[in-house]
Design a protein around this motif. Structure first.
Motif, mmCIF file in Angstrom:
data_model
loop_
_atom_site.group_PDB
_atom_site.id
_atom_site.type_symbol
_atom_site.label_atom_id
_atom_site.label_comp_id
_atom_site.label_asym_id
_atom_site.label_seq_id
_atom_site.Cartn_x
_atom_site.Cartn_y
_atom_site.Cartn_z
ATOM 1 N N VAL A 172 0.830 -1.206 0.000
ATOM 2 C CA VAL A 172 0.000 0.000 0.000
ATOM 3 C C VAL A 172 0.863 1.254 0.000
ATOM 4 N N LEU A 173 1.828 1.293 0.883
ATOM 5 C CA LEU A 173 2.654 2.489 1.035
ATOM 6 C C LEU A 173 3.796 2.558 0.024
ATOM 7 N N GLY A 174 4.207 1.401 -0.481
ATOM 8 C CA GLY A 174 5.363 1.377 -1.368
ATOM 9 C C GLY A 174 6.668 1.571 -0.637
ATOM 10 N N SER A 175 6.630 1.612 0.690
ATOM 11 C CA SER A 175 7.837 1.825 1.489
ATOM 12 C C SER A 175 8.706 0.568 1.485
ATOM 13 N N ILE A 176 10.011 0.769 1.538
ATOM 14 C CA ILE A 176 10.977 -0.330 1.496
ATOM 15 C C ILE A 176 11.575 -0.499 2.887
ATOM 16 N N ALA A 177 11.453 -1.694 3.436
ATOM 17 C CA ALA A 177 11.911 -1.951 4.797
ATOM 18 C C ALA A 177 13.441 -1.967 4.869
ATOM 19 N N PRO A 178 14.017 -1.503 5.982
ATOM 20 C CA PRO A 178 15.470 -1.608 6.199
ATOM 21 C C PRO A 178 15.818 -3.035 6.631
ATOM 22 N N VAL A 179 15.848 -3.929 5.670
ATOM 23 C CA VAL A 179 15.923 -5.361 5.954
ATOM 24 C C VAL A 179 17.126 -5.713 6.817
ATOM 25 N N HIS A 180 18.297 -5.215 6.478
ATOM 26 C CA HIS A 180 19.509 -5.632 7.184
ATOM 27 C C HIS A 180 19.472 -5.242 8.658
ATOM 28 N N ARG A 181 18.937 -4.052 8.961
ATOM 29 C CA ARG A 181 18.841 -3.636 10.362
ATOM 30 C C ARG A 181 17.866 -4.525 11.124
ATOM 31 N N LEU A 182 16.740 -4.836 10.512
ATOM 32 C CA LEU A 182 15.730 -5.656 11.182
ATOM 33 C C LEU A 182 16.227 -7.086 11.376
ATOM 34 N N VAL A 183 16.876 -7.632 10.356
ATOM 35 C CA VAL A 183 17.424 -8.989 10.480
ATOM 36 C C VAL A 183 18.500 -9.031 11.557
ATOM 37 N N ALA A 184 19.360 -8.022 11.610
ATOM 38 C CA ALA A 184 20.419 -7.998 12.626
ATOM 39 C C ALA A 184 19.830 -7.970 14.030
ATOM 40 N N ALA A 185 18.759 -7.188 14.223
ATOM 41 C CA ALA A 185 18.122 -7.126 15.542
ATOM 42 C C ALA A 185 17.503 -8.462 15.914
ATOM 43 N N ALA A 186 16.875 -9.126 14.951
ATOM 44 C CA ALA A 186 16.290 -10.442 15.225
ATOM 45 C C ALA A 186 17.368 -11.464 15.540
ATOM 46 N N ARG A 187 18.441 -11.438 14.776
ATOM 47 C CA ARG A 187 19.537 -12.388 15.003
ATOM 48 C C ARG A 187 20.135 -12.197 16.398
ATOM 49 N N ALA A 188 20.279 -10.953 16.820
ATOM 50 C CA ALA A 188 20.859 -10.680 18.136
ATOM 51 C C ALA A 188 19.987 -11.251 19.257
ATOM 52 N N ALA A 189 18.680 -11.368 18.991
ATOM 53 C CA ALA A 189 17.763 -11.919 19.993
ATOM 54 C C ALA A 189 17.540 -13.414 19.817
ATOM 55 N N GLY A 190 18.162 -14.012 18.800
ATOM 56 C CA GLY A 190 17.991 -15.438 18.549
ATOM 57 C C GLY A 190 16.688 -15.785 17.869
ATOM 58 N N ALA A 191 16.053 -14.808 17.216
ATOM 59 C CA ALA A 191 14.765 -15.027 16.562
ATOM 60 C C ALA A 191 14.950 -15.350 15.082
ATOM 61 N N ALA A 192 14.000 -16.091 14.542
ATOM 62 C CA ALA A 192 13.972 -16.368 13.111
ATOM 63 C C ALA A 192 13.312 -15.203 12.387
ATOM 64 N N VAL A 193 13.536 -15.129 11.066
ATOM 65 C CA VAL A 193 13.011 -14.022 10.264
ATOM 66 C C VAL A 193 12.333 -14.566 9.017
ATOM 67 N N LEU A 194 11.116 -14.069 8.753
ATOM 68 C CA LEU A 194 10.415 -14.341 7.491
ATOM 69 C C LEU A 194 10.137 -13.016 6.813
ATOM 70 N N ILE A 195 10.430 -12.952 5.508
ATOM 71 C CA ILE A 195 10.207 -11.737 4.728
ATOM 72 C C ILE A 195 9.211 -12.029 3.617
ATOM 73 N N ASP A 196 8.203 -11.167 3.512
ATOM 74 C CA ASP A 196 7.230 -11.219 2.429
ATOM 75 C C ASP A 196 7.792 -10.436 1.254
ATOM 76 N N GLY A 197 8.129 -11.147 0.182
ATOM 77 C CA GLY A 197 8.756 -10.514 -0.972
ATOM 78 C C GLY A 197 7.840 -10.321 -2.164
ATOM 79 N N CYS A 198 6.522 -10.310 -1.941
ATOM 80 C CA CYS A 198 5.589 -10.210 -3.069
ATOM 81 C C CYS A 198 5.783 -8.950 -3.893
ATOM 82 N N GLN A 199 6.123 -7.833 -3.216
ATOM 83 C CA GLN A 199 6.287 -6.575 -3.939
ATOM 84 C C GLN A 199 7.758 -6.211 -4.149
ATOM 85 N N SER A 200 8.654 -7.151 -3.876
ATOM 86 C CA SER A 200 10.078 -6.889 -4.095
ATOM 87 C C SER A 200 10.669 -7.790 -5.170
ATOM 88 N N VAL A 201 10.415 -9.083 -5.103
ATOM 89 C CA VAL A 201 11.000 -10.011 -6.077
ATOM 90 C C VAL A 201 10.671 -9.616 -7.519
#
Length: 457
Positions: free
Chosen positions: A221-250
């Motif tokens: 809707v917004l067309g905004s692009i997420a700062p993927v690397h920052r978000l993934v790094a924060a999840a990794r630091a907490a030991g969490a898994a990450v799923l990314i919806d790439g429907c509007q990126s791929v």
């Protein structure tokens, strides 16, 4: 006219031969790139016009002979001749079930089906072809992860961090999983100052109880692009898994799943020039190997006895039953088409369109534009509201001019609640779109505004 025809021939040839990205594409912030085939450069600013001949559905008229202006590509893209022909050829020549047949047709069908997996793996830079699981689309891919990895890993007291701007397909499966497991879903809020997800808020929500972080690479809707690397790094630091919806990126930009560092990445084929009913889940192989089957039956087994069953290794473990063979073949052809153009060229073309779309819409009196304020910071789509005209009415009236957009909540009701509106209009562009399409949209919006003003709303 001769020059235009020459440009068309050069650009259409790009889908069949090597494509080189011009030097401008390698400069940060460049506004224009070139596609070079057979030694002839073509500006990506003109890519849409040059490629339109490859998309037969765009060459039609509606409502008393008005030319179609298709601006609904975020919902589904049109298909180039190469994809249409690949599907037709499969049914005319190779139609057979896959994997277990020893006859010629089955061998050809199997080879074509698995070749599509190889193409997708290369397209997103998977570490192994076994990391690509065919699904019916991104929605099924997310549900697959929730029903397998989620059931194994999410327990009472755990947390799942997502965003209120996401598509329902990346909200509801996690809500249902949390209900089953006794977990909590936490939502990163919309940031009005940036026109996208509040990344700092999402990072602040990630903590020791977080098991999964899920978000859209690009907002539908917004067309905004997420700062993927920052978000993934924060999840990794907490030991969490990450799923990314790439429907509007791929479909719209180069995607390297290894570089992004997530555990799962999903996309739908019909938004990237492929057929409907096909998409994929990319998952890190070491993670996929720990997950139980999603559905059971044929194809996903190793051995079946009356005492019990064992299951195939990924990806077969997650592809029960007869797969969408023709659709996978068509998706493979779509990947060939996009790879032939070069995704850096597609991205450059769409960034040019995004800037123009924002510029033209921002100049319309009474129009409120949602998302990042600058075209450089967004994908080539825009949601908006027009004062005095409901989004559904706007869509209906400009449709009479042949302009096809989408209206409603776009499967993002929480986002629309945050925006304080019930519905919005959305125009979304793709590789075959042009500035003339944007001009036609704006002209029709202004005409509709005048009509509603005359009618007193």
């Amino acid at each position: 006219m001769a020059a235009a025809m020459q440009m068309l021939a050069v650009c259409c040839a790009a889908v069949r031969g090597p494509v080189a990205v011009g030097s401008a594409a390698r400069r940060a912030g460049a506004r224009m790139t070139t596609v070079t085939t057979a030694g002839a450069p073509v500006s990506t600013a003109h890519l849409g016009a040059a490629l339109r001949a490859q998309f037969p559905a765009l060459h039609q008229t509606v409502y008393d002979g008005r030319p179609l202006v298709y601006l609904d590509s975020a919902a589904t893209s049109h298909k180039p001749l190469a994809v249409i022909e690949a599907v037709r050829e499969f049914y005319e020549r190779d139609n057979s079930n896959v994997h277990r047949g020893a006859h010629a047709l089955s061998i050809r069908a199997t080879n074509a089906y698995e070749a599509a997996r190889d193409k997708l793996a290369a397209f997103v830079n998977a570490a192994s072809r076994r990391e690509i699981v065919f699904t019916r689309g991104a929605t099924e891919a997310i549900n697959l992860v929730a029903a397998t990895w989620g059931e194994m890993n999410v327990r009472a007291g755990d947390e799942i961090v997502i965003s209120e701007i996401d598509h329902h397909a990346n909200i509801v499966p996690w809500q249902l999983l949390a209900q089953r497991a006794g977990a909590t879903v936490r939502y990163a809020r919309y940031d009005a100052s940036t026109g996208g997800m509040d990344a700092e808020h999402m990072i602040s929500l990630i903590g020791p109880r977080t098991k999964l972080v899920a978000f859209a690479h690009v907002s539908n809707v917004l067309g905004s692009i997420a700062p993927v690397h920052r978000l993934v790094a924060a999840a990794r630091a907490a030991g969490a898994a990450v799923l990314i919806d790439g429907c509007q990126s791929v479909p719209h930009m180069p995607v390297d799943v290894q570089a992004l560092g997530a555990d799962f990445y999903v996309a739908s084929g019909h938004k990237m020039c492929g057929p409907t009913g096909i998409g994929f889940l990319w998952g890190r192989l070491d993670v996929l190997e720990t997950m139980p089957p999603y559905q059971s039956g044929g194809e996903m087994i190793d051995q079946v006895t009356l005492e019990g069953s064992t299951f195939a290794s990924p990806p077969g473990r997650f592809e029960a039953g007869t797969p969408a063979i023709a659709q996978a073949v068509g998706l493979g052809a779509a990947v060939d088409y996009l790879a032939g153009l070069g995704m850096a060229n597609v991205e450059a073309h769409e960034h040019d369109l995004a800037r123009y779309l924002v510029e033209r819409l921002s100049a319309v009196d009474g129009l409120a534009l949602y998302g990042p304020p600058r075209g450089e910071a967004r994908a080539a789509l825009a949601a908006f509201s027009v004062a005095g005209v409901h989004a559904n009415d706007l869509s209906t009236f400009i449709d009479q001019d042949g302009v096809a957009i989408r209206a409603g909540h776009h499967c993002t009701q929480p986002l629309h609640a945050a925006l304080g509106i019930s519905a919005s209009a959305r125009a979304s562009l793709y590789v075959y779109s042009t500035r003339a399409d944007v001009d036609a949209l704006v002209e029709s919006i202004v005409s509709t505004q005048r009509l509603f003003a005359q009618l007193g709303g």
